[in-house]
Design a protein around this motif. Structure first.
Motif, PDB file in Angstrom:
ATOM      1  N   GLY A 183       0.801  -1.221   0.000  1.00 37.71           N
ATOM      2  CA  GLY A 183       0.000   0.000   0.000  1.00 37.71           C
ATOM      3  C   GLY A 183       0.828   1.263   0.000  1.00 37.71           C
ATOM      4  N   TRP A 184       2.122   1.130   0.327  1.00 32.21           N
ATOM      5  CA  TRP A 184       2.992   2.292   0.346  1.00 32.21           C
ATOM      6  C   TRP A 184       4.072   2.178  -0.711  1.00 32.21           C
TER       7      TRP A 184
ATOM      8  N   VAL B 223      12.793   2.647   3.113  1.00 33.20           N
ATOM      9  CA  VAL B 223      13.326   3.937   3.552  1.00 33.20           C
ATOM     10  C   VAL B 223      14.390   3.699   4.615  1.00 33.20           C
ATOM     11  N   ARG B 224      15.308   4.672   4.743  1.00 36.78           N
ATOM     12  CA  ARG B 224      16.290   4.626   5.823  1.00 36.78           C
ATOM     13  C   ARG B 224      15.900   5.630   6.888  1.00 36.78           C
ATOM     14  N   ILE B 225      15.910   5.192   8.140  1.00 33.46           N
ATOM     15  CA  ILE B 225      15.552   6.036   9.282  1.00 33.46           C
ATOM     16  C   ILE B 225      16.809   6.264  10.110  1.00 33.46           C
TER      17      ILE B 225
ATOM     18  N   LEU C 270       1.332   6.109  10.086  1.00 33.79           N
ATOM     19  CA  LEU C 270       1.313   6.124   8.622  1.00 33.79           C
ATOM     20  C   LEU C 270       1.399   4.704   8.066  1.00 33.79           C
ATOM     21  N   LEU C 271       2.277   3.898   8.623  1.00 32.25           N
ATOM     22  CA  LEU C 271       2.449   2.528   8.141  1.00 32.25           C
ATOM     23  C   LEU C 271       1.180   1.703   8.331  1.00 32.25           C
TER      24      LEU C 271
ATOM     25  N   GLN D 201      -5.294   4.494  -2.610  1.00 27.26           N
ATOM     26  CA  GLN D 201      -4.691   4.368  -3.936  1.00 27.26           C
ATOM     27  C   GLN D 201      -3.190   4.538  -3.805  1.00 27.26           C
ATOM     28  N   ILE D 202      -2.443   3.657  -4.451  1.00 24.84           N
ATOM     29  CA  ILE D 202      -0.992   3.732  -4.396  1.00 24.84           C
ATOM     30  C   ILE D 202      -0.518   4.928  -5.205  1.00 24.84           C
ATOM     31  N   SER D 203       0.228   5.806  -4.538  1.00 25.46           N
ATOM     32  CA  SER D 203       0.740   6.998  -5.221  1.00 25.46           C
ATOM     33  C   SER D 203       2.135   6.734  -5.747  1.00 25.46           C
TER      34      SER D 203
END
Length: 471
Positions: A404-405, A438-440, A461-462, A468-470
């Motif tokens: 989804g992300w 992503v790197r945190i 957020l996760l 909809q996938i952006s």
């Protein structure tokens, strides 16, 4: 500042072939290259431009994303999208200062873009060292730096690195540099000889390798990696096909995934390098704990170049790094440093000697490591339900995003929530494929509670991907 979209571009857009989002991207790219859209020009908001062009907002958003990933455009939260000052995705000094300002003026903003060390007493130690350095012999503040004058500094570096397996090492083989990136550049200048050299990096890797290669007009090719680092078979194939002469790698702490290359894999990699006569640059700047395997310089004294710094142990502010050549190549490295920047300034070299020789410094490094580890554990507690790679002695975490992300959409959503992250795209080659991750980075400049709040915002957020996938 008003937005800019010259009317001539609308006609140009209609003439281009291909999908609409590519036509928009190509039109903007051409306009920037021709000067029709100047550096710093603000582009219209997505919906406004979509209305002007009679296309969907998603089409414009996709074009903006492509150009932002290329570094041609720069998106700033709350301000809009601008033509970037340079064609890279690396954050420039102005944006860096803005992040620091945001953290001071907005308690909700937390930058997790790059690691920031917690202060456990090293600031006081640095101030003390600066005062002592100011009292040095007056002629030292009037003369050019010389190699002989820095012998005590280099010996302090050898003692500082004594717990790292580097093979035979004397102070004569240490070259002082302005941080780790300058060390990488110095080593590459000492190695690269051909008119059109080629270097190899991991498919996902520290962007500084590529930036240094670009400045030196070298071609960069990627090598496949797995959970243990570089895949030897891929390395062999890439060398045969490209004729590359140098491999740049970070086997102790791979940036950005945090993975570790075990001894057996390093030995397999070296067998390939020896077979082809290829040299290796090991970047050890991100390691905060003890090394878990011998360095390439220790395993292959004739091939291994080593780069490290005090940026992730004491402070990045002083910009002090160290470069070490393979056995017999120190003169080449010294020549580049001496002709390139005449070495470190005498006051900075003296501060370095004082800091590294102070018996309080190594215990402080241990304390920095422990405190940074607490931040990592807070992040794991908040995000551990997701696919997370971490180590308490590594100042960043690697998060593979759930269904989804997409990485670009997630970093933008995080920015909207006041949290700055690096997308995997920033570590991939320009023509390479980046994972959905992503790197945190750990930010020890904010309190542990504030850091935890940022982690909880990311978890929210996760847990709630867009419908909809952006892209």
């Amino acid at each position: 500042m008003g937005t800019i979209w010259p009317s001539t571009l609308t006609g140009s857009l209609a003439e281009k072939p291909g999908p609409k989002y590519k036509r928009v991207a190509d039109t903007i790219r051409s306009a920037v290259q021709s000067g029709t859209l100047a550096i710093g020009a603000k582009l219209p908001p997505v919906r406004e431009l979509a209305y002007q062009l009679s296309i969907t907002p998603g089409t414009v958003a996709r074009a903006y994303t492509i150009l932002t990933d290329e570094g041609l455009l720069q998106a700033e939260v709350g301000r809009g999208t601008f033509v970037a000052e340079r064609e890279t995705v690396v954050m420039d000094d102005v944006w860096s200062r803005q992040l620091h300002l945001m953290e001071r003026t907005n308690p909700n903003h937390v930058s997790l873009f790059s690691p920031r060390l917690v202060d456990v007493g090293q600031v006081a130690l640095i101030r003390e060292a600066l005062r002592k350095a100011a009292d040095c012999d007056r002629l030292a503040l009037l003369n050019y730096p010389t190699r002989d004058a820095y012998q005590d500094v280099r010996q302090a570096v050898v003692d500082w690195l004594s717990d790292t397996a580097l093979g035979p090492l004397s102070e004569q083989e240490i070259v002082l540099t302005h941080g780790g990136q300058n060390a990488v550049m110095t080593v590459l200048q000492a190695i690269l000889k051909d008119a059109s050299p080629t270097i190899m990096v991991e498919d996902l890797s520290y962007a500084g390798f590529r930036r240094a290669a670009e400045i030196l007009r070298a071609k960069v090719v990627g090598v496949a990696i797995d959970e243990h680092g570089i895949v030897p078979e891929s390395l062999d194939t890439v060398i045969r096909n490209s004729g590359a002469s140098v491999l740049c790698t970070s086997p102790e702490v791979h940036n950005p995934t945090g993975s570790f290359t075990p001894l057996a894999r390093r030995e397999a990699i070296l067998r390939v390098l020896r077979r082809h006569g290829v040299q290796v640059i090991e970047d050890d700047c991100y390691r905060m704990g003890e090394a878990r395997a011998p360095t390439y310089r220790a395993l292959a004294p004739e091939l291994g170049w080593h780069v490290t710094s005090i940026s992730k142990s004491l402070t990045p502010a002083l910009r002090v790094g160290f470069a070490i050549a393979p056995v017999g190549r120190s003169a080449d490295l010294r020549r580049v440093a001496e002709y390139g920047y005449f070495g470190l300034s005498q006051p900075l070299a003296e501060v370095t000697r004082i800091l590294l020789s102070d018996p309080r410094s190594k215990p402080l490094v241990q304390k920095v490591r422990q405190e940074m580890g607490e931040y990592v554990r807070v992040a794991v507690n908040a995000l551990g339900a997701f696919e997370l790679t971490w180590d308490a002695q590594v100042p960043f975490l690697w998060l593979k995003l759930p269904s989804g992300w997409r990485a670009g959409a997630f970093t933008r959503a995080a920015e909207a929530q006041g949290v700055q992250l690096r997308s995997a795209d920033e570590f991939a080659l320009r023509d390479g494929r980046a994972p959905n991750a992503v790197r945190i980075a750990v930010n020890g400049h904010v309190t542990l509670a504030r850091f935890e709040d940022a982690m909880l915002r990311l978890r929210t957020l996760l847990d709630n991907p867009p419908e909809q996938i952006s892209v």
